[in-house]
Design a protein around this motif. Sequence first.
Motif, mmCIF file in Angstrom:
data_model
loop_
_atom_site.group_PDB
_atom_site.id
_atom_site.type_symbol
_atom_site.label_atom_id
_atom_site.label_comp_id
_atom_site.label_asym_id
_atom_site.label_seq_id
_atom_site.Cartn_x
_atom_site.Cartn_y
_atom_site.Cartn_z
ATOM 1 N N VAL A 160 6.790 4.100 -13.362
ATOM 2 C CA VAL A 160 7.431 4.472 -12.108
ATOM 3 C C VAL A 160 7.512 3.223 -11.257
ATOM 4 C CG1 VAL A 160 7.266 5.884 -10.024
ATOM 5 C CG2 VAL A 160 6.478 6.810 -12.217
ATOM 6 N N GLY A 161 8.721 2.866 -10.849
ATOM 7 C CA GLY A 161 8.930 1.715 -9.980
ATOM 8 C C GLY A 161 9.847 2.089 -8.840
ATOM 9 N N THR A 162 10.084 1.155 -7.955
ATOM 10 C CA THR A 162 10.915 1.451 -6.790
ATOM 11 C C THR A 162 12.355 1.788 -7.172
ATOM 12 O OG1 THR A 162 11.304 -0.918 -6.452
ATOM 13 C CG2 THR A 162 9.533 0.116 -5.156
ATOM 14 N N ASP A 163 12.790 1.364 -8.367
ATOM 15 C CA ASP A 163 14.151 1.679 -8.788
ATOM 16 C C ASP A 163 14.236 2.979 -9.594
ATOM 17 O OD1 ASP A 163 12.757 0.582 -10.917
ATOM 18 O OD2 ASP A 163 14.471 -0.501 -11.715
ATOM 19 N N SER A 164 13.112 3.653 -9.820
ATOM 20 C CA SER A 164 13.113 4.923 -10.555
ATOM 21 C C SER A 164 13.812 6.001 -9.733
ATOM 22 C CB SER A 164 11.684 5.378 -10.848
ATOM 23 O OG SER A 164 11.009 4.455 -11.655
ATOM 24 N N LEU A 165 14.774 6.665 -10.348
ATOM 25 C CA LEU A 165 15.489 7.756 -9.690
ATOM 26 C C LEU A 165 14.685 9.038 -9.845
ATOM 27 C CD1 LEU A 165 19.100 6.944 -10.939
ATOM 28 C CD2 LEU A 165 18.055 6.344 -8.740
ATOM 29 N N LEU A 194 6.776 5.181 9.666
ATOM 30 C CA LEU A 194 5.525 4.543 10.103
ATOM 31 C C LEU A 194 5.764 3.587 11.255
ATOM 32 C CD1 LEU A 194 3.728 3.843 6.715
ATOM 33 C CD2 LEU A 194 2.968 5.400 8.520
ATOM 34 N N VAL A 195 6.863 2.834 11.182
ATOM 35 C CA VAL A 195 7.191 1.889 12.250
ATOM 36 C C VAL A 195 7.464 2.653 13.543
ATOM 37 C CG1 VAL A 195 8.954 0.252 13.050
ATOM 38 C CG2 VAL A 195 8.021 0.052 10.740
ATOM 39 N N LYS A 196 8.228 3.735 13.459
ATOM 40 C CA LYS A 196 8.542 4.535 14.644
ATOM 41 C C LYS A 196 7.275 5.170 15.217
ATOM 42 C CE LYS A 196 13.328 5.434 13.524
ATOM 43 N NZ LYS A 196 14.300 6.410 13.042
ATOM 44 N N ALA A 197 6.371 5.604 14.352
ATOM 45 C CA ALA A 197 5.127 6.229 14.805
ATOM 46 C C ALA A 197 4.225 5.222 15.513
ATOM 47 C CB ALA A 197 4.397 6.857 13.628
ATOM 48 N N ASP A 240 0.832 -1.204 0.000
ATOM 49 C CA ASP A 240 0.000 0.000 0.000
ATOM 50 C C ASP A 240 0.864 1.251 0.000
ATOM 51 O OD1 ASP A 240 -2.222 -1.632 0.053
ATOM 52 O OD2 ASP A 240 -2.636 -1.305 2.181
ATOM 53 N N LEU A 241 1.930 1.242 0.773
ATOM 54 C CA LEU A 241 2.819 2.392 0.841
ATOM 55 C C LEU A 241 3.515 2.615 -0.496
ATOM 56 C CD1 LEU A 241 4.025 4.678 2.511
ATOM 57 C CD2 LEU A 241 5.779 3.066 3.303
ATOM 58 N N ILE A 242 4.006 1.546 -1.093
ATOM 59 C CA ILE A 242 4.641 1.657 -2.414
ATOM 60 C C ILE A 242 3.646 2.228 -3.414
ATOM 61 C CG2 ILE A 242 5.607 0.366 -4.356
ATOM 62 C CD1 ILE A 242 6.797 -1.573 -2.213
ATOM 63 N N SER A 243 2.444 1.686 -3.422
ATOM 64 C CA SER A 243 1.413 2.159 -4.341
ATOM 65 C C SER A 243 1.098 3.635 -4.112
ATOM 66 C CB SER A 243 0.155 1.312 -4.171
ATOM 67 O OG SER A 243 -0.870 1.782 -4.998
ATOM 68 N N ALA A 244 0.977 4.041 -2.861
ATOM 69 C CA ALA A 244 0.673 5.439 -2.545
ATOM 70 C C ALA A 244 1.784 6.365 -3.026
ATOM 71 C CB ALA A 244 0.462 5.604 -1.036
ATOM 72 N N VAL A 245 3.041 5.958 -2.832
ATOM 73 C CA VAL A 245 4.167 6.792 -3.254
ATOM 74 C C VAL A 245 4.245 6.848 -4.780
ATOM 75 C CG1 VAL A 245 6.691 7.042 -3.236
ATOM 76 C CG2 VAL A 245 5.462 6.474 -1.125
ATOM 77 N N VAL A 246 4.070 5.717 -5.437
ATOM 78 C CA VAL A 246 4.095 5.691 -6.905
ATOM 79 C C VAL A 246 2.992 6.582 -7.467
ATOM 80 C CG1 VAL A 246 3.689 4.225 -8.935
ATOM 81 C CG2 VAL A 246 5.284 3.477 -7.147
ATOM 82 N N VAL A 305 12.503 6.137 -5.791
ATOM 83 C CA VAL A 305 11.191 5.857 -5.209
ATOM 84 C C VAL A 305 11.355 4.845 -4.080
ATOM 85 C CG1 VAL A 305 8.905 4.877 -5.673
ATOM 86 C CG2 VAL A 305 9.948 6.462 -7.316
ATOM 87 N N GLY A 306 12.171 3.832 -4.286
ATOM 88 C CA GLY A 306 12.389 2.803 -3.273
ATOM 89 C C GLY A 306 13.022 3.337 -1.998
ATOM 90 N N SER A 307 13.992 4.241 -2.133
ATOM 91 C CA SER A 307 14.630 4.796 -0.939
ATOM 92 C C SER A 307 13.650 5.691 -0.179
ATOM 93 C CB SER A 307 15.912 5.557 -1.287
ATOM 94 O OG SER A 307 15.642 6.684 -2.095
ATOM 95 N N LEU A 308 12.783 6.386 -0.897
ATOM 96 C CA LEU A 308 11.761 7.191 -0.236
ATOM 97 C C LEU A 308 10.766 6.297 0.498
ATOM 98 C CD1 LEU A 308 10.366 9.822 0.452
ATOM 99 C CD2 LEU A 308 9.239 9.725 -1.796
ATOM 100 N N VAL A 309 10.359 5.205 -0.131
ATOM 101 C CA VAL A 309 9.440 4.258 0.515
ATOM 102 C C VAL A 309 10.078 3.694 1.784
ATOM 103 C CG1 VAL A 309 8.327 1.992 0.281
ATOM 104 C CG2 VAL A 309 8.148 3.671 -1.569
ATOM 105 N N ALA A 310 11.354 3.342 1.730
ATOM 106 C CA ALA A 310 12.044 2.800 2.906
ATOM 107 C C ALA A 310 12.059 3.826 4.038
ATOM 108 C CB ALA A 310 13.464 2.381 2.541
ATOM 109 N N TYR A 311 12.332 5.080 3.717
ATOM 110 C CA TYR A 311 12.322 6.145 4.725
ATOM 111 C C TYR A 311 10.936 6.280 5.351
ATOM 112 C CZ TYR A 311 11.987 10.867 6.610
ATOM 113 O OH TYR A 311 11.730 11.944 7.426
ATOM 114 N N LEU A 312 9.907 6.293 4.511
ATOM 115 C CA LEU A 312 8.536 6.451 5.006
ATOM 116 C C LEU A 312 8.109 5.241 5.830
ATOM 117 C CD1 LEU A 312 6.946 7.977 1.795
ATOM 118 C CD2 LEU A 312 7.654 9.195 3.878
#
Length: 98
Positions: A36-41, A93-96, A16-22, A82-89
């Motif tokens: 747009v994929g997780t490897d897109s710069l 979410l985990v910390k929250a 869901d997070l990947i989809s939302a970011v994409v 996109v993938g590095s942004l998803v990892a950060y987000l």
Amino acid sequence: MSARADDTHADNSSGDLISAVVQAVRRVIDDPVAEVGTDSLLREDLGFDSVLIMQLKYRVEQAVPELGELSLPDMVDSMTSVGSLVAYLRDRLVKAAV
């Protein structure tokens, strides 16, 4: 809840997070069918500049309200792909949730 159910929930949340970011990226670049994929710069492949990054921050905050208000200075280092942004987000979410 079993460990298997927890894993499935985590996978769905991640998807869901990947989809939302994409989707947010596609809206910012105004191309609903862009590849747009997780490897897109963000900068090199998709042409993001500082204005588009600000728009992406806003779109992500709207799409994933449980993130709260995001700190742009904290996000910038994670916004290479996109993938590095998803990892950060995902980490936020985990910390929250703790």
